[in-house]
Design a protein around this motif. Structure first.
Motif, PDB file in Angstrom:
ATOM      1  N   GLY A  71      36.303   9.105   3.060  1.00 41.80           N
ATOM      2  CA  GLY A  71      36.238   7.892   3.003  1.00 41.80           C
ATOM      3  C   GLY A  71      35.105   7.070   3.585  1.00 41.80           C
ATOM      4  O   GLY A  71      34.509   5.919   2.990  1.00 41.80           O
ATOM      5  N   ALA A  72      34.615   7.820   4.623  1.00 44.06           N
ATOM      6  CA  ALA A  72      33.682   7.123   5.373  1.00 44.06           C
ATOM      7  C   ALA A  72      32.196   7.168   4.677  1.00 44.06           C
ATOM      8  O   ALA A  72      31.530   6.128   4.490  1.00 44.06           O
ATOM      9  CB  ALA A  72      33.318   7.768   6.711  1.00 44.06           C
ATOM     10  N   ALA A  73      31.983   8.410   3.857  1.00 44.27           N
ATOM     11  CA  ALA A  73      30.835   8.568   3.166  1.00 44.27           C
ATOM     12  C   ALA A  73      30.873   7.475   1.950  1.00 44.27           C
ATOM     13  O   ALA A  73      29.774   6.814   1.613  1.00 44.27           O
ATOM     14  CB  ALA A  73      30.540   9.878   2.463  1.00 44.27           C
ATOM     15  N   ALA A  74      32.102   7.261   1.394  1.00 47.13           N
ATOM     16  CA  ALA A  74      32.340   6.133   0.285  1.00 47.13           C
ATOM     17  C   ALA A  74      31.856   4.945   0.733  1.00 47.13           C
ATOM     18  O   ALA A  74      31.243   4.063  -0.179  1.00 47.13           O
ATOM     19  CB  ALA A  74      33.770   6.205  -0.171  1.00 47.13           C
ATOM     20  N   VAL A  75      32.285   4.337   2.094  1.00 46.77           N
ATOM     21  CA  VAL A  75      31.928   3.293   2.533  1.00 46.77           C
ATOM     22  C   VAL A  75      30.448   2.890   2.823  1.00 46.77           C
ATOM     23  O   VAL A  75      29.929   1.931   2.524  1.00 46.77           O
ATOM     24  CB  VAL A  75      32.845   2.783   3.474  1.00 46.77           C
ATOM     25  CG1 VAL A  75      32.282   1.392   4.234  1.00 46.77           C
ATOM     26  CG2 VAL A  75      34.215   2.673   3.188  1.00 46.77           C
ATOM     27  N   SER A  76      29.850   3.962   3.451  1.00 51.16           N
ATOM     28  CA  SER A  76      28.480   3.901   3.990  1.00 51.16           C
ATOM     29  C   SER A  76      27.502   4.029   2.800  1.00 51.16           C
ATOM     30  O   SER A  76      26.436   3.672   3.112  1.00 51.16           O
ATOM     31  CB  SER A  76      28.363   4.926   5.123  1.00 51.16           C
ATOM     32  OG  SER A  76      28.550   6.116   4.886  1.00 51.16           O
ATOM     33  N   GLY A  77      27.872   4.998   2.037  1.00 52.98           N
ATOM     34  CA  GLY A  77      26.956   5.601   0.857  1.00 52.98           C
ATOM     35  C   GLY A  77      25.832   6.306   1.382  1.00 52.98           C
ATOM     36  O   GLY A  77      24.860   6.815   0.997  1.00 52.98           O
ATOM     37  N   VAL A 112      28.208   2.877  -4.774  1.00 50.00           N
ATOM     38  CA  VAL A 112      29.083   4.223  -4.891  1.00 50.00           C
ATOM     39  C   VAL A 112      30.183   4.431  -5.659  1.00 50.00           C
ATOM     40  O   VAL A 112      31.145   3.318  -5.755  1.00 50.00           O
ATOM     41  CB  VAL A 112      29.611   4.448  -3.340  1.00 50.00           C
ATOM     42  CG1 VAL A 112      30.189   5.842  -3.078  1.00 50.00           C
ATOM     43  CG2 VAL A 112      28.494   4.423  -2.478  1.00 50.00           C
ATOM     44  N   VAL A 113      30.125   5.188  -6.472  1.00 48.31           N
ATOM     45  CA  VAL A 113      31.174   5.297  -7.566  1.00 48.31           C
ATOM     46  C   VAL A 113      31.889   6.726  -7.456  1.00 48.31           C
ATOM     47  O   VAL A 113      33.268   6.875  -8.094  1.00 48.31           O
ATOM     48  CB  VAL A 113      30.627   5.277  -8.930  1.00 48.31           C
ATOM     49  CG1 VAL A 113      30.078   3.870  -9.568  1.00 48.31           C
ATOM     50  CG2 VAL A 113      29.643   6.513  -9.534  1.00 48.31           C
ATOM     51  N   GLY A 114      31.525   7.542  -6.523  1.00 45.04           N
ATOM     52  CA  GLY A 114      32.333   8.846  -6.297  1.00 45.04           C
ATOM     53  C   GLY A 114      31.595   9.699  -5.258  1.00 45.04           C
ATOM     54  O   GLY A 114      30.719   9.058  -4.688  1.00 45.04           O
ATOM     55  N   GLU A 115      32.165  10.825  -5.313  1.00 41.91           N
ATOM     56  CA  GLU A 115      31.253  11.746  -4.293  1.00 41.91           C
ATOM     57  C   GLU A 115      31.629  13.047  -4.594  1.00 41.91           C
ATOM     58  O   GLU A 115      32.654  13.380  -5.103  1.00 41.91           O
ATOM     59  CB  GLU A 115      31.481  11.445  -2.819  1.00 41.91           C
ATOM     60  CG  GLU A 115      33.241  11.451  -2.553  1.00 41.91           C
ATOM     61  CD  GLU A 115      33.568  10.713  -1.128  1.00 41.91           C
ATOM     62  OE1 GLU A 115      32.990   9.679  -0.811  1.00 41.91           O
ATOM     63  OE2 GLU A 115      34.396  11.241  -0.526  1.00 41.91           O
ATOM     64  N   ILE A 116      30.610  14.043  -4.067  1.00 42.14           N
ATOM     65  CA  ILE A 116      30.754  15.530  -4.304  1.00 42.14           C
ATOM     66  C   ILE A 116      31.184  15.932  -2.815  1.00 42.14           C
ATOM     67  O   ILE A 116      30.585  15.272  -1.817  1.00 42.14           O
ATOM     68  CB  ILE A 116      29.414  16.273  -4.433  1.00 42.14           C
ATOM     69  CG1 ILE A 116      28.992  15.728  -5.703  1.00 42.14           C
ATOM     70  CG2 ILE A 116      29.720  17.696  -4.578  1.00 42.14           C
ATOM     71  CD1 ILE A 116      27.376  16.247  -5.853  1.00 42.14           C
ATOM     72  N   ASP A 117      32.393  16.344  -2.728  1.00 46.26           N
ATOM     73  CA  ASP A 117      33.086  17.144  -1.491  1.00 46.26           C
ATOM     74  C   ASP A 117      33.027  18.713  -1.345  1.00 46.26           C
ATOM     75  O   ASP A 117      33.710  18.981  -2.281  1.00 46.26           O
ATOM     76  CB  ASP A 117      34.672  16.627  -1.299  1.00 46.26           C
ATOM     77  CG  ASP A 117      35.065  16.888   0.239  1.00 46.26           C
ATOM     78  OD1 ASP A 117      34.470  17.369   0.956  1.00 46.26           O
ATOM     79  OD2 ASP A 117      36.378  17.122  -0.067  1.00 46.26           O
ATOM     80  N   ILE A 118      32.074  18.995  -0.260  1.00 40.89           N
ATOM     81  CA  ILE A 118      32.158  20.532  -0.351  1.00 40.89           C
ATOM     82  C   ILE A 118      32.842  21.054   0.827  1.00 40.89           C
ATOM     83  O   ILE A 118      32.402  20.374   1.822  1.00 40.89           O
ATOM     84  CB  ILE A 118      31.138  21.181  -0.574  1.00 40.89           C
ATOM     85  CG1 ILE A 118      30.458  20.655  -2.151  1.00 40.89           C
ATOM     86  CG2 ILE A 118      30.817  22.638  -0.689  1.00 40.89           C
ATOM     87  CD1 ILE A 118      29.193  21.106  -2.529  1.00 40.89           C
ATOM     88  N   ASP A 119      33.549  21.930   0.977  1.00 39.79           N
ATOM     89  CA  ASP A 119      34.381  22.540   2.400  1.00 39.79           C
ATOM     90  C   ASP A 119      33.731  23.912   2.582  1.00 39.79           C
ATOM     91  O   ASP A 119      33.822  24.735   1.406  1.00 39.79           O
ATOM     92  CB  ASP A 119      35.796  22.718   2.219  1.00 39.79           C
ATOM     93  CG  ASP A 119      36.361  21.213   2.500  1.00 39.79           C
ATOM     94  OD1 ASP A 119      35.720  20.006   1.854  1.00 39.79           O
ATOM     95  OD2 ASP A 119      37.423  21.015   2.908  1.00 39.79           O
ATOM     96  N   GLY A 120      33.611  24.229   3.740  1.00 38.30           N
ATOM     97  CA  GLY A 120      32.988  25.949   4.024  1.00 38.30           C
ATOM     98  C   GLY A 120      33.791  26.488   5.067  1.00 38.30           C
ATOM     99  O   GLY A 120      34.270  25.682   6.012  1.00 38.30           O
ATOM    100  N   SER A 121      34.092  27.549   4.938  1.00 43.05           N
ATOM    101  CA  SER A 121      34.703  28.356   5.981  1.00 43.05           C
ATOM    102  C   SER A 121      34.093  29.000   7.156  1.00 43.05           C
ATOM    103  O   SER A 121      34.471  29.346   8.025  1.00 43.05           O
ATOM    104  CB  SER A 121      35.509  29.334   5.353  1.00 43.05           C
ATOM    105  OG  SER A 121      34.843  30.146   4.374  1.00 43.05           O
ATOM    106  N   ASP A 122      32.467  28.637   7.131  1.00 44.97           N
ATOM    107  CA  ASP A 122      31.825  28.994   8.336  1.00 44.97           C
ATOM    108  C   ASP A 122      31.373  27.602   8.865  1.00 44.97           C
ATOM    109  O   ASP A 122      31.151  26.608   8.280  1.00 44.97           O
ATOM    110  CB  ASP A 122      30.274  29.530   7.737  1.00 44.97           C
ATOM    111  CG  ASP A 122      30.812  30.930   7.485  1.00 44.97           C
ATOM    112  OD1 ASP A 122      31.779  31.765   7.664  1.00 44.97           O
ATOM    113  OD2 ASP A 122      30.133  31.605   6.453  1.00 44.97           O
TER     114      ASP A 122
END
Ligand code: SME
Length: 150
Positions: A71-77, A112-122
């Motif tokens: 949500g932060a990245a969506a607002v800040s761009g 901003v119309v969307g975002e890529i979200d990637i999670d890592g286990s390291d």
């Protein structure tokens, strides 16, 4: 990026194209453990989960704008790189295995119309190289966003 362009061009429609991009990112990059796209539903003021791939589904299929790292990245761009999610008070936990996260906004017509979200286990899995690459991927995804009226 040319491979991703081809995948999009050969997909039967925008949603399938976005799914192929997500799958390809997940399959090609070992540190992209969970890859998803959230699209903005401006009327609802929320991010809505679109195509994703990874070991588990997330319970966060809708995230209010301003909430969480997404949500932060969506607002800040701005692209967000979090080296240690446990140290970030904004973090919305999805998976017990996640240690770090990168969120890259998708822009269309300056918004901003969307975002890529990637999670890592390291911890510290993502750096500026991932950010610049994923910002180019985001530009390929922008035309695939769902639009009102289909
Ligand atoms: N961790 C995100 C929520 C989305 S899940 O990682 C898929 C956040 O803090 O916004």
């Amino acid at each position: 990026l040319n491979l991703l362009r081809t995948l999009i061009a050969e997909a039967p429609g925008p949603e399938a194209g976005a799914q192929r991009v997500v799958d390809e990112l997940h399959n090609r990059f070992g540190h992209y453990d969970w890859v998803g796209i959230y699209w903005i539903d401006a009327d609802a003021g929320e991010l809505v989960l679109g195509p994703w791939t990874g070991p588990e589904a997330t319970e966060h299929t809708r995230i209010p704008l301003g909430v969480g790292i997404c949500g932060a990245a969506a607002v800040s761009g701005r692209t967000e790189i979090v080296d240690d999610v446990s140290a970030d008070p904004r973090y919305l936990a999805c998976f017990a295995s996640t240690r770090s996260e990168i969120v890259v906004p998708i822009f269309a017509e300056g918004q901003v119309v969307g975002e890529i979200d990637i999670d890592g286990s390291d911890a510290s899995a993502y750096d500026e190289t991932d950010a610049r690459f994923l910002e180019e991927v985001a530009a390929l995804l922008a035309p695939l966003r769902p639009r009102a009226g289909g």
